[in-house]
Design an enzyme around this catalytic site. Structure first.
Site, mmCIF file in Angstrom:
data_model
loop_
_atom_site.group_PDB
_atom_site.id
_atom_site.type_symbol
_atom_site.label_atom_id
_atom_site.label_comp_id
_atom_site.label_asym_id
_atom_site.label_seq_id
_atom_site.Cartn_x
_atom_site.Cartn_y
_atom_site.Cartn_z
ATOM 1 N NE ARG A 115 -4.103 -1.919 0.561
ATOM 2 C CZ ARG A 115 -3.955 -3.171 0.371
ATOM 3 N NH1 ARG A 115 -3.058 -3.653 -0.601
ATOM 4 N NH2 ARG A 115 -5.109 -4.215 0.432
ATOM 5 C CB SER A 149 -8.309 -2.451 4.984
ATOM 6 O OG SER A 149 -8.695 -3.896 4.471
ATOM 7 C CD GLU A 159 -5.272 0.168 2.944
ATOM 8 O OE1 GLU A 159 -5.739 0.360 2.176
ATOM 9 O OE2 GLU A 159 -6.059 -0.672 3.748
HETATM 10 N N1 EPU Z 1 -9.760 -12.536 10.063
HETATM 11 C C1 EPU Z 1 -10.189 -12.634 11.387
HETATM 12 N N2 EPU Z 1 -11.606 -12.331 11.875
HETATM 13 C C2 EPU Z 1 -12.204 -11.719 10.782
HETATM 14 C C3 EPU Z 1 -12.134 -11.462 9.377
HETATM 15 C C4 EPU Z 1 -10.434 -11.977 8.971
HETATM 16 O O1 EPU Z 1 -9.717 -13.153 12.376
HETATM 17 O O2 EPU Z 1 -13.526 -11.273 11.194
HETATM 18 C C5 EPU Z 1 -8.447 -13.269 9.751
HETATM 19 C C6 EPU Z 1 -8.529 -14.655 9.162
HETATM 20 O O3 EPU Z 1 -7.735 -15.292 9.577
HETATM 21 C C7 EPU Z 1 -8.443 -14.196 7.693
HETATM 22 C C8 EPU Z 1 -7.397 -13.009 7.780
HETATM 23 O O4 EPU Z 1 -7.886 -12.283 9.188
HETATM 24 O O5 EPU Z 1 -7.762 -15.253 7.229
HETATM 25 C C9 EPU Z 1 -7.365 -12.217 6.369
HETATM 26 O O6 EPU Z 1 -8.630 -11.803 6.131
HETATM 27 P P1 EPU Z 1 -8.941 -11.362 4.620
HETATM 28 O O7 EPU Z 1 -8.562 -12.332 3.778
HETATM 29 O O8 EPU Z 1 -10.450 -10.826 4.683
HETATM 30 O O9 EPU Z 1 -7.761 -10.058 4.551
HETATM 31 P P2 EPU Z 1 -7.241 -9.064 5.263
HETATM 32 O O10 EPU Z 1 -5.644 -9.247 5.615
HETATM 33 O O11 EPU Z 1 -8.022 -8.674 6.472
HETATM 34 C C10 EPU Z 1 -6.279 -7.699 3.239
HETATM 35 C C11 EPU Z 1 -6.465 -6.405 2.536
HETATM 36 C C12 EPU Z 1 -7.882 -6.215 1.989
HETATM 37 C C13 EPU Z 1 -8.215 -7.189 0.656
HETATM 38 C C14 EPU Z 1 -8.031 -8.678 1.564
HETATM 39 C C15 EPU Z 1 -8.147 -9.801 0.638
HETATM 40 C C16 EPU Z 1 -5.245 -4.831 3.881
HETATM 41 C C17 EPU Z 1 -5.119 -3.848 4.911
HETATM 42 N N3 EPU Z 1 -6.510 -5.348 3.389
HETATM 43 O O12 EPU Z 1 -7.460 -7.600 4.116
HETATM 44 O O13 EPU Z 1 -8.113 -5.091 1.239
HETATM 45 O O14 EPU Z 1 -9.543 -7.083 0.364
HETATM 46 O O15 EPU Z 1 -6.695 -8.770 2.107
HETATM 47 O O16 EPU Z 1 -7.059 -9.901 -0.212
HETATM 48 O O17 EPU Z 1 -4.159 -5.336 3.437
HETATM 49 C C18 EPU Z 1 -8.536 -2.654 1.442
HETATM 50 O O18 EPU Z 1 -7.252 -2.681 1.338
HETATM 51 O O19 EPU Z 1 -9.440 -1.760 1.740
HETATM 52 C C19 EPU Z 1 -8.869 -3.991 1.514
HETATM 53 C C20 EPU Z 1 -10.119 -4.394 1.877
#
Ligand code: EPU
Length: 372
Positions: free
Chosen positions: A186, A264, A368
């Protein structure tokens, strides 16, 4: 054409839905217009916005907000000449080494004001691979190249070939090859304090491909795609992956047209391996010996831990505070729950989340979202 408005209501121009105004708002729809804008005379500070999907206005904006409506999508070259591709403005050359990145690239030039998901939709319909995993991310193409948006194992830098800009200091058009953009998580050169605000992105050249190159190694994406493929008896296409990604995003993330948010709110923190081990043993003590803390080991030995997990562990999931709330299906997202939230309510919640994650895990979360 350049359109100037004063005391412009920005409520619909920021996805958080903050009810703020800009003293001056300037919108233009062609690359040539940028030469006619007297940057030195604009009310300061100057802020260039895209879809307003990654920012939080903390107050009325006292300077000038600029917005691009440059909205073309053009295939530049399908000759797959690996070394040299003449760009459509006939002034610059795009050096590109497909051996390193995309096989047989199809170079596509896209205006900064194109809605990023419209570009993903166009690419899927054209049968072009590369941006299908980035489907349904709010925002516009210019901002995508500044922010290095990413989702489901792909970052936009993976498909960017060159970023074209107007340099508001030297008043000339310049371009940056993908290596010059200094992309990180990012992050890019365009966000660095030395040049922040100096370069206005006019258009971006992407390297897509007609040769299948699915990227399905994120989480359970491969299973979800396989399931969709057999349910529809369909081939593996960018359109199919796009459909699956949109379904996953709709299940987890608030629908931007219904509930204000900036996606996010926090970045996923990266911590030392020893620190992660301490967190993991505390989690096992709390939840049982078989408990697994979600994480990604990075090549340099550090560990990325999902901020969503930490926020959930601190009990924030679904909690409300005035007009603000933590999204119940993805706690990395703060929402304008009532549609009437004040910036102070969002910031208050942000501060309390940061403090409790710090207290429980010794990890400092960083937003972010840009606070303006
Ligand atoms: N998780 C939890 N609880 C929850 C949801 C998620 O514990 O309620 C944990 C789970 O272990 C899950 C992990 O968090 O496996 C990752 O969750 P997710 O795949 O939803 O991804 P994220 O790391 O939370 C990032 C990006 C998102 C993007 C997703 C999918 C960042 C800051 N965010 O989120 O980007 O859609 O991966 O690739 O890197 C954005 O930037 O606005 C955005 C939505």
């Amino acid at each position: 054409m350049i359109k100037t408005e004063y005391y412009k209501d920005l409520t619909k121009m920021n996805t958080f839905g903050m009810k703020v105004k800009a003293r001056c708002f300037v919108e233009y729809d062609s690359v040539a217009d940028l030469v006619d804008i007297e940057f030195g005379d604009l009310a300061r500070p100057v802020l260039h916005i895209g879809g307003g999907s990654n920012l939080l206005f903390t107050d009325d904006f006292k300077g000038t907000v600029l917005h691009s409506k440059i909205d073309f999508i053009e295939i530049l070259d399908e000759s797959h000449d690996p070394q040299l591709v003449q760009h459509s403005d006939r002034t610059s050359l795009c050096h590109f080494d497909p051996a390193k990145r995309v096989e047989k690239p199809v170079l596509v030039s896209v205006g900064a004001g194109v809605v990023f998901d419209d570009f993903c939709d166009w690419a899927a319909k054209e049968g072009l691979w590369g941006v299908e995993n980035l489907s349904y991310i709010p925002g516009e193409v210019g901002a995508s190249a500044v922010q290095n948006i990413g989702a489901y194992g792909v970052e936009v830098k993976d498909v960017i070939c060159r970023v074209y800009c107007y340099d508001t200091v030297e008043e000339e058009f310049v371009s940056f090859g993908v290596e010059d953009c200094r992309y990180g998580y990012r992050d890019s050169i365009f966000k660095s304090p030395e040049v922040k605000g100096r370069y206005v992105v006019t258009h971006v050249v992407f390297a897509l491909s007609r040769i299948p190159q699915p990227r399905l190694d994120y989480g359970h994406l491969a299973d979800a795609v396989k399931e969709a493929q057999s349910a529809r008896a369909s081939e593996l296409t960018p359109s199919l992956i796009r459909k699956v990604i949109i379904r996953i995003r709709k299940e987890k993330l608030p629908e931007p047209s219904v509930m204000g948010s900036a996606g996010s709110f926090f970045k996923n923190p990266v911590i030392a391996h020893e620190h992660f081990e301490r967190i993991e043993s505390a989690a096992k003590a709390e939840h049982g010996a078989d408990y697994k803390v979600p994480h990604y080991d990075l090549p340099d030995g550090t560990v990325k831990v999902p901020a969503a997990w930490m926020i959930e562990q601190c009990g924030w999931k679904g909690r409300r505070s005035g007009g603000a709330a933590v999204w119940d299906k993805q706690p990395l997202v703060i929402v304008n729950h009532t549609g009437e939230a004040f910036p102070e309510e969002i910031i208050g919640l942000e501060k309390r989340i940061i403090a409790s994650v710090k207290q429980k895990f010794g990890v400092e979360l960083h937003p972010e979202v840009d606070h303006i």
